[in-house]
Motif scaffolding. Structure first.
Motif, PDB file in Angstrom:
ATOM      1  N   MET A   1       0.819  -1.206   0.000  1.00 28.55           N
ATOM      2  CA  MET A   1       0.000   0.000   0.000  1.00 28.55           C
ATOM      3  C   MET A   1       0.861   1.269   0.000  1.00 28.55           C
ATOM      4  O   MET A   1       0.314   2.372   0.069  1.00 28.55           O
ATOM      5  N   LEU A   2       2.179   1.110  -0.050  1.00 33.95           N
ATOM      6  CA  LEU A   2       3.078   2.257  -0.052  1.00 33.95           C
ATOM      7  C   LEU A   2       3.789   2.348  -1.391  1.00 33.95           C
ATOM      8  O   LEU A   2       4.270   1.341  -1.915  1.00 33.95           O
ATOM      9  N   GLU A   3       3.900   3.548  -1.936  1.00 32.15           N
ATOM     10  CA  GLU A   3       4.466   3.719  -3.268  1.00 32.15           C
ATOM     11  C   GLU A   3       5.943   3.363  -3.325  1.00 32.15           C
ATOM     12  O   GLU A   3       6.483   3.131  -4.405  1.00 32.15           O
ATOM     13  N   GLN A   4       6.610   3.283  -2.179  1.00 33.18           N
ATOM     14  CA  GLN A   4       8.012   2.877  -2.168  1.00 33.18           C
ATOM     15  C   GLN A   4       8.175   1.411  -2.562  1.00 33.18           C
ATOM     16  O   GLN A   4       9.260   0.965  -2.912  1.00 33.18           O
ATOM     17  N   TYR A   5       7.072   0.655  -2.522  1.00 33.87           N
ATOM     18  CA  TYR A   5       7.129  -0.773  -2.811  1.00 33.87           C
ATOM     19  C   TYR A   5       6.272  -1.200  -3.999  1.00 33.87           C
ATOM     20  O   TYR A   5       6.560  -2.215  -4.625  1.00 33.87           O
ATOM     21  N   ARG A   6       5.213  -0.452  -4.305  1.00 33.96           N
ATOM     22  CA  ARG A   6       4.323  -0.883  -5.382  1.00 33.96           C
ATOM     23  C   ARG A   6       3.412   0.269  -5.777  1.00 33.96           C
ATOM     24  O   ARG A   6       3.129   1.155  -4.965  1.00 33.96           O
ATOM     25  N   ASP A   7       2.917   0.232  -7.009  1.00 40.00           N
ATOM     26  CA  ASP A   7       1.909   1.208  -7.418  1.00 40.00           C
ATOM     27  C   ASP A   7       0.689   1.049  -6.521  1.00 40.00           C
ATOM     28  O   ASP A   7       0.250  -0.067  -6.232  1.00 40.00           O
TER      29      ASP A   7
ATOM     30  N   ASN B   1       4.183  11.559   3.236  1.00 38.29           N
ATOM     31  CA  ASN B   1       5.216  11.576   4.268  1.00 38.29           C
ATOM     32  C   ASN B   1       6.062  10.309   4.270  1.00 38.29           C
ATOM     33  O   ASN B   1       7.220  10.347   4.682  1.00 38.29           O
ATOM     34  N   PHE B   2       5.507   9.214   3.794  1.00 34.76           N
ATOM     35  CA  PHE B   2       6.345   8.034   3.598  1.00 34.76           C
ATOM     36  C   PHE B   2       7.353   8.280   2.472  1.00 34.76           C
ATOM     37  O   PHE B   2       8.502   7.827   2.543  1.00 34.76           O
ATOM     38  N   ALA B   3       6.939   9.015   1.436  1.00 37.53           N
ATOM     39  CA  ALA B   3       7.889   9.392   0.381  1.00 37.53           C
ATOM     40  C   ALA B   3       8.963  10.321   0.945  1.00 37.53           C
ATOM     41  O   ALA B   3      10.155  10.191   0.615  1.00 37.53           O
ATOM     42  N   ARG B   4       8.557  11.229   1.785  1.00 34.85           N
ATOM     43  CA  ARG B   4       9.503  12.134   2.436  1.00 34.85           C
ATOM     44  C   ARG B   4      10.478  11.344   3.320  1.00 34.85           C
ATOM     45  O   ARG B   4      11.690  11.612   3.337  1.00 34.85           O
ATOM     46  N   LEU B   5       9.965  10.358   4.054  1.00 33.87           N
ATOM     47  CA  LEU B   5      10.811   9.511   4.891  1.00 33.87           C
ATOM     48  C   LEU B   5      11.832   8.764   4.050  1.00 33.87           C
ATOM     49  O   LEU B   5      13.015   8.674   4.415  1.00 33.87           O
ATOM     50  N   ALA B   6      11.382   8.198   2.931  1.00 30.52           N
ATOM     51  CA  ALA B   6      12.290   7.412   2.089  1.00 30.52           C
ATOM     52  C   ALA B   6      13.465   8.244   1.596  1.00 30.52           C
ATOM     53  O   ALA B   6      14.561   7.709   1.385  1.00 30.52           O
ATOM     54  N   GLN B   7      13.268   9.541   1.419  1.00 32.79           N
ATOM     55  CA  GLN B   7      14.364  10.414   0.991  1.00 32.79           C
ATOM     56  C   GLN B   7      15.384  10.636   2.107  1.00 32.79           C
ATOM     57  O   GLN B   7      16.536  10.963   1.847  1.00 32.79           O
ATOM     58  N   ARG B   8      14.955  10.453   3.357  1.00 33.86           N
ATOM     59  CA  ARG B   8      15.840  10.699   4.495  1.00 33.86           C
ATOM     60  C   ARG B   8      16.413   9.420   5.094  1.00 33.86           C
ATOM     61  O   ARG B   8      17.224   9.493   6.031  1.00 33.86           O
ATOM     62  N   ALA B   9      15.989   8.244   4.616  1.00 34.01           N
ATOM     63  CA  ALA B   9      16.324   7.002   5.297  1.00 34.01           C
ATOM     64  C   ALA B   9      16.660   5.912   4.291  1.00 34.01           C
ATOM     65  O   ALA B   9      16.575   6.103   3.070  1.00 34.01           O
ATOM     66  N   VAL B  10      17.025   4.759   4.813  1.00 35.14           N
ATOM     67  CA  VAL B  10      17.215   3.552   4.014  1.00 35.14           C
ATOM     68  C   VAL B  10      15.886   2.808   3.966  1.00 35.14           C
ATOM     69  O   VAL B  10      15.254   2.565   5.008  1.00 35.14           O
ATOM     70  N   THR B  11      15.454   2.440   2.779  1.00 34.25           N
ATOM     71  CA  THR B  11      14.249   1.643   2.591  1.00 34.25           C
ATOM     72  C   THR B  11      14.665   0.188   2.407  1.00 34.25           C
ATOM     73  O   THR B  11      15.456  -0.122   1.514  1.00 34.25           O
TER      74      THR B  11
END
Length: 580
Positions: free
Chosen positions: A15-21, A28-38
């Motif tokens: 359900m998160l765009e960092q993993y799938r459409d 804010n999860f996108a913002r987190l991914a820019q600051r962290a390791v996914t």
């Protein structure tokens, strides 16, 4: 040094765009991914809720030895160890299971804690006129949840919001201090999917069916429109969780905490929203939607941001990571590793629930080992804290307990050993399954490959031995306590037909032969001689000489929805009834 854990419950990575459409709006999860390791390959271990938290504390697998329960006297607790070394640990949570019998020793490991009431039928506000004391547990919980929601009329009143308020208050109060760890733990997006209208408005859709934000733990029997409605209710709650994440990130920004504060954002497991024809978790195999988890890490030691990591990692890694961050060595009983740096060595991930499939993955293949026999036995509990989720062990359970020899991790203590209660969960019904994630990432088609199964079964036994699994687990699974795994131990091919039958999606009752009869309470149906014969032939084990071991009012269709019998068995019974 400072650290923040923001933990969600039942957060699906797909359900998160960092993993799938996805349709989910979560900036804010996108913002987190820019600051962290996914993390690409982060897996659960022991499940569900409190077993996962026991792993977060202890850094070791726990589901092979006991079911849902408290921390044991011999358990190493990461927050306790930090506290003992002068690090102030604080828990802010609205997770109701911490304050039940089976979670009673977790929150007291922290230096300070606070709790916010109202989630999932939490026995919070007393409105006698709306209570249903004689109803089944789920009905009582739904009624109580309805009461609780009236006390959370606005987003500010929601227990999720109040929990995050408390976490941010801790940050604001202590930002200038050193040596603290804050755990903000949110029950959401766990069912029921209760959010306010502003989040529902993000996912407009036409729906005129019944209120439905709390699916049961069973196969999907609802119309597609109702299923889609539940998915959008879940999506709305994830967007609310995203808002909470953003508030924590804002606090880190405003106080300049990125220089010296570790941030972990994780979850315990996922939730099926119709995938594989199922709702929820626990009663079906542990598909990747449930165990392949979202995980984000900002570690000031490494400074890695906007990166993706592909090596296998698990919940057991959180405790040693947190301890080493504060300069404390993990205890000898911890099986996890520090996530500060990627690991070059090969690794497998073990996962499961007590009494269910015992599973392992190497990142390419997932092997789900069911019990070798229908009785799913022997299955034992090993504990010094005899409590279940919401109750103490019964007198009948404790009447014949025996002292067990110490395990490698019990600090020389002998535990109580007793037979585990039989339950609805039985992995034998689903069979042993093997999936190739490269060819079939959504796990639609289990494979039969004796060479791969032999290798995975060998890795499973190796992981069980490393966890000092009890003898009874090897017996239950049909695996060797000692020596090599051989082709004689393989089960996937022998179980394939039964597994395929169990994977069939539920039809509507009206589509089945003998629909009216299949909708009768099973006790009533079995009282008819012609029906009893068909039941005994097609669903052995359901009907006994003197009684039917199911709750009053439960139908054979209900049993199929719960995964206790297959759709094929249901259809064969219906055909036999019509033929009479």
């Amino acid at each position: 040094m400072k650290a923040i854990i923001l933990m969600f419950d039942s957060l699906n990575r797909h359900m998160l765009e960092q993993y799938r459409d996805t349709i989910v709006q979560a900036p804010n999860f996108a913002r987190l991914a820019q600051r962290a390791v996914t993390f690409e390959n982060f897996y659960a271990g022991s499940m569900p809720c409190m077993p996962a938290r026991r792993e977060m504390h202890t850094g070791r697998y726990n589901f092979l030895h006991r079911s849902w329960g408290p921390l044991e006297p011999f358990d190493d607790s990461m927050p306790q160890i930090l506290k003992d070394h002068g690090v102030h640990t604080h828990l802010a949570s609205d997770h109701p299971h911490y304050w039940e019998d089976g979670g009673a020793t977790y929150h007291t490991r922290y230096s300070t804690w606070e709790f916010f009431r109202g989630q999932e039928g939490d026995p919070w506000k007393g409105v006698v006129a709306q209570s249903v004391p004689d109803a089944p547990l789920h009905e009582r919980m739904v009624a109580q949840d309805g009461v609780n929601r009236t006390y959370m009329a606005t987003e500010a009143d929601h227990s999720q919001t109040r929990t995050v308020d408390a976490g941010i208050h801790f940050i604001d109060t202590n930002a200038a201090a050193d040596d603290w760890m804050l755990q903000i733990e949110l029950f959401d997006p766990h069912e029921p999917f209760f959010s306010h209208q502003a989040y529902k408005d993000l996912y407009p859709h036409q729906y005129d069916g019944p209120a439905f934000d709390w699916p049961g733990y069973q196969k999907v029997t609802e119309p597609e429109a109702q299923v889609e409605h539940a998915r959008r209710e879940y999506a709305a709650l994830v967007s609310m969780c995203d808002r909470s994440l953003g508030r924590v990130l804002d606090a880190m920004d405003s106080h300049g905490l990125w220089e010296d504060t570790m941030l972990i954002v994780n979850t315990d497991h996922g939730f099926l929203l119709g995938e594989h024809g199922w709702w929820a978790k626990s009663v079906q195999p542990w598909f990747n939607e449930l165990v392949h988890l979202p995980m984000f890490l900002w570690d000031p030691r490494a400074g890695a941001a906007d990166e993706r990591r592909g090596d296998l990692a698990q919940t057991i890694d959180i405790a040693p990571t947190m301890l080493r961050y504060f300069g404390i060595e993990p205890t000898p009983d911890m099986q996890g590793r520090d996530l500060a740096h990627p690991s070059a060595r090969e690794r497998t991930a073990l996962f499961g629930v007590h009494g269910g499939h015992v599973n392992i993955t190497d990142g390419r293949y997932v092997y789900m080992r069911s019990s070798a026999g229908r009785d799913n036995a022997p299955l034992e509990e090993f504990t010094l804290m005899p409590t279940h989720m919401r109750s103490r062990f019964g007198v009948d359970e404790l009447a014949e307990w025996e002292p067990a020899e110490p395990f490698a991790f019990t600090k020389g203590l002998r535990t109580m050993r007793m037979d585990a209660l039989g339950g609805w969960m039985n992995p034998w019904q689903h069979g042993t399954l093997l999936f190739d994630l490269k060819a079939d990432p959504d796990q639609h088609s289990p494979i039969l490959d004796d060479e791969v199964e032999l290798r995975m079964a060998g890795q499973l036994v190796e992981a069980m031995r490393a966890a000092d699994a009890p003898r009874s687990q090897y017996e239950r699974l049909g695996l060797p306590l000692e020596g090599e795994v051989t082709t004689e131990h393989l089960l996937a091919r022998a179980h394939a037909e039964r597994a395929a039958e169990m994977a069939i999606a539920m039809p509507s009752r009206e589509e089945l032969p003998g629909a009216d009869l299949l909708g009768l309470p099973l006790l009533e149906l079995a009282s008819r001689s012609y029906a009893r014969e068909a039941l005994a032939r097609e669903v052995p084990g359901v009907v006994h000489t003197e009684a039917v071991n199911v709750p009053a009012g439960m139908t054979l269709y209900d049993m199929a929805a719960a995964g206790l019998v297959s759709v094929a068995q249901l259809r064969r019974v219906g055909e036999a009834l019509v033929a009479q």
